[in-house]
Design a protein around this motif. Structure first.
Motif, mmCIF file in Angstrom:
data_model
loop_
_atom_site.group_PDB
_atom_site.id
_atom_site.type_symbol
_atom_site.label_atom_id
_atom_site.label_comp_id
_atom_site.label_asym_id
_atom_site.label_seq_id
_atom_site.Cartn_x
_atom_site.Cartn_y
_atom_site.Cartn_z
ATOM 1 N N ALA A 159 0.819 -1.215 0.000
ATOM 2 C CA ALA A 159 0.000 0.000 0.000
ATOM 3 C C ALA A 159 0.851 1.263 0.000
ATOM 4 O O ALA A 159 0.442 2.297 -0.536
ATOM 5 N N HIS A 160 2.059 1.190 0.568
ATOM 6 C CA HIS A 160 2.915 2.376 0.664
ATOM 7 C C HIS A 160 3.389 2.851 -0.708
ATOM 8 O O HIS A 160 3.866 3.986 -0.848
ATOM 9 N N THR A 161 3.249 2.007 -1.730
ATOM 10 C CA THR A 161 3.703 2.402 -3.064
ATOM 11 C C THR A 161 2.618 3.086 -3.885
ATOM 12 O O THR A 161 2.889 3.517 -5.016
ATOM 13 N N LEU A 162 1.414 3.214 -3.353
ATOM 14 C CA LEU A 162 0.312 3.747 -4.143
ATOM 15 C C LEU A 162 0.411 5.254 -4.357
ATOM 16 O O LEU A 162 -0.172 5.799 -5.288
ATOM 17 N N GLY A 163 1.114 5.964 -3.474
ATOM 18 C CA GLY A 163 1.313 7.390 -3.664
ATOM 19 C C GLY A 163 0.067 8.227 -3.460
ATOM 20 O O GLY A 163 -0.113 9.254 -4.134
ATOM 21 N N VAL A 164 -0.811 7.826 -2.548
ATOM 22 C CA VAL A 164 -2.019 8.606 -2.282
ATOM 23 C C VAL A 164 -1.750 9.610 -1.172
ATOM 24 O O VAL A 164 -0.765 9.519 -0.436
ATOM 25 N N ASP A 165 -2.685 10.585 -1.044
ATOM 26 C CA ASP A 165 -2.460 11.694 -0.117
ATOM 27 C C ASP A 165 -3.046 11.437 1.261
ATOM 28 O O ASP A 165 -3.392 12.379 1.971
ATOM 29 N N ARG A 166 -3.192 10.190 1.644
ATOM 30 C CA ARG A 166 -3.642 9.849 2.994
ATOM 31 C C ARG A 166 -2.980 8.543 3.407
ATOM 32 O O ARG A 166 -2.394 7.831 2.575
ATOM 33 N N ARG A 167 -3.035 8.254 4.697
ATOM 34 C CA ARG A 167 -2.400 7.036 5.189
ATOM 35 C C ARG A 167 -3.192 5.809 4.741
ATOM 36 O O ARG A 167 -4.421 5.785 4.855
ATOM 37 N N VAL A 168 -2.494 4.829 4.231
ATOM 38 C CA VAL A 168 -3.123 3.588 3.789
ATOM 39 C C VAL A 168 -2.372 2.418 4.391
ATOM 40 O O VAL A 168 -1.223 2.538 4.825
ATOM 41 N N ALA A 169 -3.034 1.281 4.413
ATOM 42 C CA ALA A 169 -2.437 0.066 4.971
ATOM 43 C C ALA A 169 -2.850 -1.115 4.109
ATOM 44 O O ALA A 169 -3.721 -0.991 3.237
ATOM 45 N N ASP A 170 -2.244 -2.268 4.356
ATOM 46 C CA ASP A 170 -2.615 -3.473 3.616
ATOM 47 C C ASP A 170 -2.597 -4.673 4.552
ATOM 48 O O ASP A 170 -2.163 -4.581 5.711
ATOM 49 N N LEU A 171 -3.084 -5.797 4.038
ATOM 50 C CA LEU A 171 -3.224 -6.986 4.875
ATOM 51 C C LEU A 171 -1.897 -7.473 5.428
ATOM 52 O O LEU A 171 -1.858 -8.065 6.513
ATOM 53 N N SER A 172 -0.799 -7.223 4.712
ATOM 54 C CA SER A 172 0.494 -7.699 5.188
ATOM 55 C C SER A 172 0.920 -7.018 6.485
ATOM 56 O O SER A 172 1.814 -7.512 7.173
ATOM 57 N N GLN A 173 0.268 -5.899 6.828
ATOM 58 C CA GLN A 173 0.614 -5.162 8.041
ATOM 59 C C GLN A 173 -0.264 -5.542 9.231
ATOM 60 O O GLN A 173 -0.052 -5.044 10.329
ATOM 61 N N LEU A 174 -1.255 -6.390 9.013
ATOM 62 C CA LEU A 174 -2.189 -6.753 10.077
ATOM 63 C C LEU A 174 -1.767 -8.044 10.766
ATOM 64 O O LEU A 174 -1.107 -8.898 10.158
ATOM 65 N N PRO A 175 -2.174 -8.221 12.028
ATOM 66 C CA PRO A 175 -2.032 -9.540 12.646
ATOM 67 C C PRO A 175 -2.843 -10.553 11.849
ATOM 68 O O PRO A 175 -3.998 -10.302 11.501
ATOM 69 N N GLY A 176 -2.226 -11.675 11.518
ATOM 70 C CA GLY A 176 -2.933 -12.666 10.727
ATOM 71 C C GLY A 176 -1.958 -13.546 9.986
ATOM 72 O O GLY A 176 -0.751 -13.529 10.252
ATOM 73 N N PRO A 177 -2.456 -14.319 9.032
ATOM 74 C CA PRO A 177 -1.579 -15.247 8.300
ATOM 75 C C PRO A 177 -0.523 -14.495 7.507
ATOM 76 O O PRO A 177 -0.764 -13.402 6.991
ATOM 77 N N ALA A 178 0.647 -15.089 7.397
ATOM 78 C CA ALA A 178 1.734 -14.461 6.653
ATOM 79 C C ALA A 178 1.364 -14.284 5.196
ATOM 80 O O ALA A 178 1.742 -13.308 4.551
#
Length: 268
Positions: A159-178
């Motif tokens: 998500a950090h590569t999307l270049g949007v003007d607000r904070r974003v996150a993705d599933l890889s940053q959440l507690p859960g399966p690798a």
């Protein structure tokens, strides 16, 4: 494994999980908008859900026409649609029910650490956007029934590569399966979205109220209405009509989704 091979058997799996609720399932390499594809479908009926999944979406959008940026394999973009029954009205609160459905699907896959931000986003605990929901309606014409289309965009990785003007996150940053297999993730989310939509069609928000309250990212926080500058404490949702309850010194105010946007004070 190729993208196409990863989704082989999706339609059969959906039918196993939720028999009798599915129409066509389209898995496309590239499309301008999965919502637009289904809005133009001539095969929508009231008692089946048609699905469109795309590896790459070139002109996806969210509320207020904002672009939904995605990249191949890094995002999960799909839409679900069905025609409306003759006595069924368009209700904007559907986005709340669908948001709970997306959350339930992610939890089925083992993810946690996120909540629902009224009226149509999933966000991390610190407010970074993880997913968005967009509900669109089409009017009746001689050659087609009125219908509703629900589009979902979910950040999987990068998500950090999307270049949007607000904070974003993705599933890889959440507690859960690798790593969650695309087919398993999509199957779980689609099934829970359709279950929530079916429940909403029968009972409004009543059957998602408890999960929504559990997931409510705004409740108890000081927020500002971006359109008007009003501030107050988010006091939950009116589960009769989907309005956001805003506690102000002069009393309780109801905010209806439409084109209103809110932000937690202190969030970027």
């Amino acid at each position: 494994m190729s993208w196409e091979r990863s989704l082989v058997g999706l339609a059969d799996g959906l039918e196993v999980d939720l028999p009798g609720r599915w129409g066509a399932v389209h898995c496309l390499q590239r499309v301008d908008s999965t919502n637009r594809r289904l809005l133009e479908s001539s095969t929508l009926v009231p008692d089946r859900y048609e699905v469109c999944v795309a590896r790459e979406q070139t002109a996806g959008h969210g509320r207020r026409g904002r672009a939904w940026l995605s990249s191949p394999d890094a995002s999960l973009t799909f839409s679900v649609a069905r025609a409306l029954s003759p006595d069924e009205a368009v209700d904007p609160a559907l986005s709340l029910a669908v948001g709970v459905g997306v959350a339930r699907g992610l939890e089925r896959c083992g993810f946690s650490g996120f909540g629902f931000k009224w009226p149509n986003d999933l966000v991390t605990e610190d407010g970074a956007k993880l997913a968005g929901v967009l509900v669109e309606a089409r009017a009746v014409r001689e050659d087609r029934l009125p219908a509703l289309v629900v589009g979902v965009g979910l950040n999987r990785v990068g998500a950090h590569t999307l270049g949007v003007d607000r904070r974003v996150a993705d599933l890889s940053q959440l507690p859960g399966p690798a790593e969650a297999a695309l087919s398993d993730l999509l199957r779980a989310v689609l099934v829970e979205v359709v279950r929530a939509w079916d429940d909403f069609a029968r009972s409004g928000l009543a059957l998602v109220a408890n999960d929504h309250a559990r997931l409510d990212h705004l409740r108890g926080r000081r927020i500002t209405v971006l359109d008007t500058g009003e501030e107050g404490i988010a006091a939950g949702i009116d589960h009769g009509n989907g309005a956001l309850l805003l506690q102000r010194p002069d009393g309780l105010k109801r905010l209806y989704s439409g084109e209103i946007s809110v932000r937690v004070l202190g969030d970027d």
